[in-house]
Scaffold this motif. Structure first.
Motif, PDB file in Angstrom:
ATOM      1  N   ALA A 190     -33.981   8.926  26.928  1.00  0.00           N
ATOM      2  CA  ALA A 190     -33.356   7.632  26.667  1.00  0.00           C
ATOM      3  C   ALA A 190     -33.020   7.429  25.199  1.00  0.00           C
ATOM      4  O   ALA A 190     -32.289   6.498  24.854  1.00  0.00           O
ATOM      5  CB  ALA A 190     -34.275   6.508  27.145  1.00  0.00           C
ATOM      6  N   SER A 191     -33.519   8.300  24.331  1.00  0.00           N
ATOM      7  CA  SER A 191     -33.389   8.107  22.897  1.00  0.00           C
ATOM      8  C   SER A 191     -32.193   8.857  22.325  1.00  0.00           C
ATOM      9  O   SER A 191     -31.637   9.766  22.955  1.00  0.00           O
ATOM     10  CB  SER A 191     -34.657   8.601  22.186  1.00  0.00           C
ATOM     11  N   PRO A 192     -31.793   8.533  21.093  1.00  0.00           N
ATOM     12  CA  PRO A 192     -30.710   9.278  20.428  1.00  0.00           C
ATOM     13  C   PRO A 192     -31.028  10.756  20.226  1.00  0.00           C
ATOM     14  O   PRO A 192     -30.114  11.549  19.981  1.00  0.00           O
ATOM     15  CB  PRO A 192     -30.567   8.551  19.091  1.00  0.00           C
ATOM     16  N   LEU A 222     -27.985  -4.782  26.394  1.00  0.00           N
ATOM     17  CA  LEU A 222     -28.742  -3.825  27.194  1.00  0.00           C
ATOM     18  C   LEU A 222     -28.362  -2.425  26.744  1.00  0.00           C
ATOM     19  O   LEU A 222     -27.173  -2.088  26.674  1.00  0.00           O
ATOM     20  CB  LEU A 222     -28.439  -3.989  28.692  1.00  0.00           C
ATOM     21  N   SER A 223     -29.358  -1.609  26.422  1.00  0.00           N
ATOM     22  CA  SER A 223     -29.114  -0.260  25.908  1.00  0.00           C
ATOM     23  C   SER A 223     -29.507   0.835  26.883  1.00  0.00           C
ATOM     24  O   SER A 223     -28.893   1.905  26.912  1.00  0.00           O
ATOM     25  CB  SER A 223     -29.889  -0.053  24.598  1.00  0.00           C
ATOM     26  N   VAL A 224     -30.565   0.582  27.677  1.00  0.00           N
ATOM     27  CA  VAL A 224     -31.109   1.625  28.543  1.00  0.00           C
ATOM     28  C   VAL A 224     -31.442   1.029  29.904  1.00  0.00           C
ATOM     29  O   VAL A 224     -32.059  -0.046  29.988  1.00  0.00           O
ATOM     30  CB  VAL A 224     -32.390   2.248  27.938  1.00  0.00           C
ATOM     31  N   ALA A 229     -27.831   4.600  27.820  1.00  0.00           N
ATOM     32  CA  ALA A 229     -28.455   5.672  28.589  1.00  0.00           C
ATOM     33  C   ALA A 229     -28.951   5.125  29.921  1.00  0.00           C
ATOM     34  O   ALA A 229     -29.459   4.002  29.997  1.00  0.00           O
ATOM     35  CB  ALA A 229     -29.622   6.292  27.820  1.00  0.00           C
ATOM     36  N   VAL A 230     -28.774   5.926  30.950  1.00  0.00           N
ATOM     37  CA  VAL A 230     -29.343   5.657  32.269  1.00  0.00           C
ATOM     38  C   VAL A 230     -30.211   6.856  32.619  1.00  0.00           C
ATOM     39  O   VAL A 230     -29.775   8.003  32.488  1.00  0.00           O
ATOM     40  CB  VAL A 230     -28.253   5.482  33.345  1.00  0.00           C
ATOM     41  N   VAL A 231     -31.437   6.591  33.046  1.00  0.00           N
ATOM     42  CA  VAL A 231     -32.303   7.663  33.535  1.00  0.00           C
ATOM     43  C   VAL A 231     -32.748   7.291  34.940  1.00  0.00           C
ATOM     44  O   VAL A 231     -33.341   6.225  35.160  1.00  0.00           O
ATOM     45  CB  VAL A 231     -33.524   7.894  32.629  1.00  0.00           C
TER      46      VAL A 231
END
Length: 259
Positions: free
Chosen positions: A230-232, A81-83, A134-136
């Protein structure tokens, strides 16, 4: 090459007006998507539409075990899980504080605030295992000022700001960024349909005409900002708040006098 190739994104409220926009956009950018929500029929339909790299996870954001199951779905289906996008939210029927019952207050805070807290808590171990996470959190312009008749909703979104900043401080050294988006009035069923127990929708008594950008926002307006955060590309941004409201917070625009 897409921005989210080989990444997995979990979006809560993923079958709603904004949520489904977010899910489709992440998927189009190469992400594996886990659609968190309580409407299995709509969730399954969205998975059928997207095909590969999409899963539906029945997710009651107020239930800690439901969160654990959703994160497990992401890891088992896609390897990680990335985001995390804490998008799920509910609105209270408009009422003065003195006429707002405690059950309504608790329900709104449970979904809008506790849901995000439980989501961060459940997702952090998996996010740590990613190269970067990342968490938004999707808040609201109502979290930036008082709004009469909406005390539970306003309180939940104000508190979400503090949760975001605290999480950003705690997780930054783990390469997990946490940010907040504050949408204004966005053209979704959330705006066009009355909240449970309400007699009118927000759109029935709101007009964007006096404001700098005289239109309702569209889900895609929020989605484009979300993809960036959420992106680099946003690797040096954490604990920040982004308002996307067409100038609503600025107040009414002056109208030019007729010549």
């Amino acid at each position: 090459m897409h921005r989210f190739d080989n990444q997995t994104v979990l979006v809560t409220g993923g079958t709603g007006g904004q949520g489904s926009s977010h899910v489709r956009a992440f998927h189009a950018e190469g992400a594996n998507v886990v659609i968190g929500g309580i409407d299995a029929e709509r969730g399954d339909a969205l998975v059928d539409e997207l095909g590969d790299r999409a899963r539906f996870a029945h997710l009651d954001v107020t239930d800690e075990s439901s969160w654990s199951a959703a994160v497990t779905t992401a890891e088992r289906a896609f390897g990680g899980l990335s985001v995390l996008v804490n998008n799920a939210g509910v609105q209270n029927p408009p009422a003065l504080i003195e006429h707002t019952d405690q059950a309504t207050w608790s329900r709104i805070l449970d979904v809008n605030l506790t849901g995000a807290f439980l989501g961060i808590k459940a997702a952090v171990p998996a996010l740590r295992r990613s190269t970067e996470g990342a968490v938004v959190n999707i808040a609201s312009t109502m979290g930036l000022g008082g709004t009469a008749h909406y005390a539970p909703y306003v309180a939940s979104k104000w508190a979400l700001r503090g949760l975001t900043q605290t999480a950003a401080l705690e997780l930054g050294r783990d390469r997990i960024r946490v940010n907040t988006i504050h949408p204004g009035v966005i053209a979704t069923p959330f705006i066009h349909e009355p909240a449970a127990g309400a007699g009118a929708a927000i759109a029935d008594f709101y007009s964007p005409e006096p404001f700098a950008v005289p239109r309702l926002g569209e889900p895609a307006d929020v989605t484009r900002l979300l993809l960036f955060l959420a992106s680099p590309e946003a690797s040096f941004i954490t604990g920040s708040e982004y308002v996307i409201d067409g100038g609503l917070q600025l107040g009414p625009a002056l109208q030019a006098e007729a010549a």
